[in-house]
Design a protein around this motif. Sequence first.
Motif, PDB file in Angstrom:
ATOM      1  N   ALA A  91       0.820  -1.206   0.000  1.00 59.99           N
ATOM      2  CA  ALA A  91       0.000   0.000   0.000  1.00 59.99           C
ATOM      3  C   ALA A  91       0.859   1.263   0.000  1.00 59.99           C
ATOM      4  CB  ALA A  91      -0.916   0.000   1.215  1.00 59.99           C
ATOM      5  N   VAL A  92       0.246   2.354  -0.439  1.00 60.28           N
ATOM      6  CA  VAL A  92       0.970   3.625  -0.551  1.00 60.28           C
ATOM      7  C   VAL A  92       1.300   4.236   0.809  1.00 60.28           C
ATOM      8  CG1 VAL A  92       0.119   4.172  -2.851  1.00 60.28           C
ATOM      9  CG2 VAL A  92      -1.185   4.907  -0.872  1.00 60.28           C
ATOM     10  N   ARG A  93       0.629   3.782   1.832  1.00 59.59           N
ATOM     11  CA  ARG A  93       0.974   4.212   3.191  1.00 59.59           C
ATOM     12  C   ARG A  93       1.033   2.981   4.075  1.00 59.59           C
ATOM     13  NH1 ARG A  93      -3.550   4.029   6.312  1.00 59.59           N
ATOM     14  NH2 ARG A  93      -5.535   4.193   5.241  1.00 59.59           N
ATOM     15  N   GLY A  94       1.857   3.035   5.088  1.00 58.79           N
ATOM     16  CA  GLY A  94       2.000   1.917   6.007  1.00 58.79           C
ATOM     17  C   GLY A  94       0.823   1.828   6.965  1.00 58.79           C
ATOM     18  N   GLY A  95       0.937   0.936   7.907  1.00 53.63           N
ATOM     19  CA  GLY A  95      -0.098   0.796   8.920  1.00 53.63           C
ATOM     20  C   GLY A  95      -0.707  -0.583   8.921  1.00 53.63           C
ATOM     21  N   GLN A  96      -1.676  -0.750   9.793  1.00 53.18           N
ATOM     22  CA  GLN A  96      -2.345  -2.038   9.942  1.00 53.18           C
ATOM     23  C   GLN A  96      -3.106  -2.393   8.667  1.00 53.18           C
ATOM     24  OE1 GLN A  96      -5.159  -2.267  13.174  1.00 53.18           O
ATOM     25  NE2 GLN A  96      -4.598  -4.393  13.542  1.00 53.18           N
ATOM     26  N   THR A  97      -3.074  -3.664   8.311  1.00 53.94           N
ATOM     27  CA  THR A  97      -3.758  -4.127   7.102  1.00 53.94           C
ATOM     28  C   THR A  97      -5.063  -4.822   7.459  1.00 53.94           C
ATOM     29  OG1 THR A  97      -2.505  -6.180   7.155  1.00 53.94           O
ATOM     30  CG2 THR A  97      -1.632  -4.401   5.790  1.00 53.94           C
ATOM     31  N   LEU A  98      -5.970  -4.821   6.506  1.00 59.22           N
ATOM     32  CA  LEU A  98      -7.254  -5.500   6.650  1.00 59.22           C
ATOM     33  C   LEU A  98      -7.460  -6.349   5.397  1.00 59.22           C
ATOM     34  CD1 LEU A  98      -9.988  -5.842   8.180  1.00 59.22           C
ATOM     35  CD2 LEU A  98     -10.826  -3.923   6.809  1.00 59.22           C
ATOM     36  N   PHE A  99      -7.571  -7.664   5.579  1.00 58.98           N
ATOM     37  CA  PHE A  99      -7.731  -8.593   4.471  1.00 58.98           C
ATOM     38  C   PHE A  99      -9.009  -9.396   4.615  1.00 58.98           C
ATOM     39  CE2 PHE A  99      -3.059  -8.223   4.619  1.00 58.98           C
ATOM     40  CZ  PHE A  99      -2.768  -8.025   3.284  1.00 58.98           C
ATOM     41  N   GLU A 100      -9.482  -9.919   3.481  1.00 58.99           N
ATOM     42  CA  GLU A 100     -10.503 -10.957   3.433  1.00 58.99           C
ATOM     43  C   GLU A 100      -9.883 -12.135   2.698  1.00 58.99           C
ATOM     44  OE1 GLU A 100     -14.221  -9.897   1.664  1.00 58.99           O
ATOM     45  OE2 GLU A 100     -14.524  -8.218   3.024  1.00 58.99           O
ATOM     46  N   VAL A 101     -10.056 -13.336   3.247  1.00 55.94           N
ATOM     47  CA  VAL A 101      -9.578 -14.559   2.614  1.00 55.94           C
ATOM     48  C   VAL A 101     -10.773 -15.486   2.451  1.00 55.94           C
ATOM     49  CG1 VAL A 101      -7.937 -16.479   2.726  1.00 55.94           C
ATOM     50  CG2 VAL A 101      -7.399 -14.318   3.874  1.00 55.94           C
ATOM     51  N   LYS A 102     -10.958 -16.011   1.244  1.00 56.65           N
ATOM     52  CA  LYS A 102     -12.074 -16.921   0.972  1.00 56.65           C
ATOM     53  C   LYS A 102     -11.567 -18.112   0.186  1.00 56.65           C
ATOM     54  CE  LYS A 102     -15.201 -13.007   0.425  1.00 56.65           C
ATOM     55  NZ  LYS A 102     -16.055 -12.276  -0.488  1.00 56.65           N
ATOM     56  N   THR A 103     -12.172 -19.275   0.429  1.00 57.49           N
ATOM     57  CA  THR A 103     -11.942 -20.411  -0.452  1.00 57.49           C
ATOM     58  C   THR A 103     -13.188 -20.576  -1.319  1.00 57.49           C
ATOM     59  OG1 THR A 103     -12.758 -22.020   1.162  1.00 57.49           O
ATOM     60  CG2 THR A 103     -10.378 -21.583   1.135  1.00 57.49           C
ATOM     61  N   LEU A 104     -12.972 -21.124  -2.517  1.00 59.50           N
ATOM     62  CA  LEU A 104     -14.043 -21.235  -3.505  1.00 59.50           C
ATOM     63  C   LEU A 104     -14.096 -22.656  -4.063  1.00 59.50           C
ATOM     64  CD1 LEU A 104     -12.985 -18.037  -5.476  1.00 59.50           C
ATOM     65  CD2 LEU A 104     -14.807 -18.155  -3.769  1.00 59.50           C
ATOM     66  N   ARG A 117      -7.075  -8.816  10.597  1.00 59.88           N
ATOM     67  CA  ARG A 117      -6.077  -7.789  10.870  1.00 59.88           C
ATOM     68  C   ARG A 117      -4.795  -8.340  11.478  1.00 59.88           C
ATOM     69  NH1 ARG A 117      -7.727  -2.584  10.220  1.00 59.88           N
ATOM     70  NH2 ARG A 117      -9.961  -2.243  10.186  1.00 59.88           N
ATOM     71  N   GLU A 118      -4.799  -9.543  11.989  1.00 62.03           N
ATOM     72  CA  GLU A 118      -3.604 -10.089  12.627  1.00 62.03           C
ATOM     73  C   GLU A 118      -2.580 -10.514  11.591  1.00 62.03           C
ATOM     74  OE1 GLU A 118      -6.515 -12.488  13.968  1.00 62.03           O
ATOM     75  OE2 GLU A 118      -7.151 -10.547  14.712  1.00 62.03           O
ATOM     76  N   GLY A 119      -1.347 -10.784  12.063  1.00 65.06           N
ATOM     77  CA  GLY A 119      -0.294 -11.242  11.163  1.00 65.06           C
ATOM     78  C   GLY A 119      -0.250 -12.735  11.074  1.00 65.06           C
TER      79      GLY A 119
END
Length: 119
Positions: A91-104, A117-119
Amino acid sequence: PQLEDVSILLTGERRAANAFSTIQILFTPVSNADGMELIAEEPEGFDFSLVDVLTAQESAIEFRNLNLIRIATVIEAGVRQNITLDKVKLAVRGGQTLFEVKTLLNGEKMDEKLDFREG
């Protein structure tokens, strides 16, 4: 159902905002699937458009754009998955990330982890 034991780790040497780096996605699925999807929700500016998938098992990129990548790969219920993405533009700025993970499976959502949000 929820994905279990999810981790998304920044494993590349470059960690600065806007750098190209490597991330590792680990999870244990509850259901069998034939693909996974990762969405970088925050911060803005992640770019998966140049990503290479580095994994021991056969996989192929089905779709990728700025903040979303969909990968075709065999996913077995209860078997820990380890998918590494190289050339991820951070990302263009640092900081905490927020992801979605899905299986299909055949394009339909099977398992997911939202607001991760965790690592």
